[in-house]
Motif scaffolding. Structure first.
Motif, PDB file in Angstrom:
ATOM      1  N   UNK A  41       0.838  -1.342   0.104  1.00  0.00           N
ATOM      2  CA  UNK A  41      -0.018   0.042   0.021  1.00  0.00           C
ATOM      3  C   UNK A  41       0.781   1.424  -0.119  1.00  0.00           C
ATOM      4  N   UNK A  42       0.101   2.465  -0.008  1.00  0.00           N
ATOM      5  CA  UNK A  42       0.859   3.750   0.030  1.00  0.00           C
ATOM      6  C   UNK A  42      -0.067   4.820  -0.281  1.00  0.00           C
ATOM      7  N   UNK A  43       0.475   6.014  -0.321  1.00  0.00           N
ATOM      8  CA  UNK A  43      -0.193   7.194  -0.565  1.00  0.00           C
ATOM      9  C   UNK A  43      -0.086   7.641  -1.961  1.00  0.00           C
ATOM     10  N   UNK A  44      -0.782   8.360  -2.553  1.00  0.00           N
ATOM     11  CA  UNK A  44      -0.685   8.762  -3.952  1.00  0.00           C
ATOM     12  C   UNK A  44      -0.585  10.261  -4.313  1.00  0.00           C
ATOM     13  N   UNK A  45       0.107  10.601  -5.181  1.00  0.00           N
ATOM     14  CA  UNK A  45       0.582  12.059  -5.366  1.00  0.00           C
ATOM     15  C   UNK A  45      -0.819  12.699  -5.964  1.00  0.00           C
ATOM     16  N   UNK A  46      -0.820  13.958  -5.842  1.00  0.00           N
ATOM     17  CA  UNK A  46      -2.181  14.899  -6.290  1.00  0.00           C
ATOM     18  C   UNK A  46      -2.630  14.613  -7.859  1.00  0.00           C
ATOM     19  N   UNK A  47      -3.663  15.003  -7.926  1.00  0.00           N
ATOM     20  CA  UNK A  47      -4.058  15.043  -9.588  1.00  0.00           C
ATOM     21  C   UNK A  47      -3.557  15.700 -10.660  1.00  0.00           C
ATOM     22  N   UNK A  48      -2.484  16.607 -10.185  1.00  0.00           N
ATOM     23  CA  UNK A  48      -1.724  17.576 -11.217  1.00  0.00           C
ATOM     24  C   UNK A  48      -0.960  16.842 -12.342  1.00  0.00           C
ATOM     25  N   UNK A  73     -10.719  12.780  -4.130  1.00  0.00           N
ATOM     26  CA  UNK A  73      -9.705  12.192  -4.792  1.00  0.00           C
ATOM     27  C   UNK A  73      -9.314  10.977  -3.872  1.00  0.00           C
ATOM     28  N   UNK A  74      -8.698   9.747  -4.595  1.00  0.00           N
ATOM     29  CA  UNK A  74      -8.236   8.674  -3.897  1.00  0.00           C
ATOM     30  C   UNK A  74      -6.753   9.195  -3.540  1.00  0.00           C
TER      31      UNK A  74
END
Length: 125
Positions: A41-48, A73-74
């Motif tokens: 698992x992990x975090x995701x960067x922003x939608x930019x 956002x996810x």
């Protein structure tokens, strides 16, 4: 053993979580990994930098981020494995409660979905 995907949805661009949540999550994930429940698992960067490919009526269109219209956002994901659906639900609730305890001003949705081990049946089968 059933596998699951956990997702965290929240408003993009909000404040960073407090250090106490990061520390609590490190302990929780370590415990879950030790029990064989947390696989990855992990975090995701922003939608930019997001790229979506939208398919509608036989046409594929590329749509690049950021997405001003997105409310949530996810922001993170996890691949999980539990003996039962009930155990997975309890684990996801514990995960959500860590956010409520250590980051009470956070508004988020912790989603749990079971992974299908069978390929889908085609509609024209």
């Amino acid at each position: 053993m059933p596998r699951f995907m956990g997702f965290v949805r929240m408003e993009e661009g909000g404040p960073m979580p407090p250090q106490a949540l990061f520390e609590a999550m490190d302990v929780y994930i370590g415990e879950q990994a030790g029990k064989g429940h947390f696989l990855d698992g992990g975090g995701l960067y922003g939608t930019e930098d997001t790229v979506n490919f939208v398919v509608r009526t036989g046409e594929t269109t590329r749509v690049d981020g950021p997405y001003a219209e997105a409310k949530e956002v996810v922001g993170g994901w996890a691949l999980l494995q539990y003996d039962t659906v009930e155990d997975a639900i309890a684990g996801q609730q514990e995960f959500a409660e860590l956010h409520a305890k250590y980051w009470p001003e956070c508004n988020m949705v912790a989603t749990l979905r079971q992974i299908s081990d069978e390929p889908p049946t085609p509609a024209d089968a």
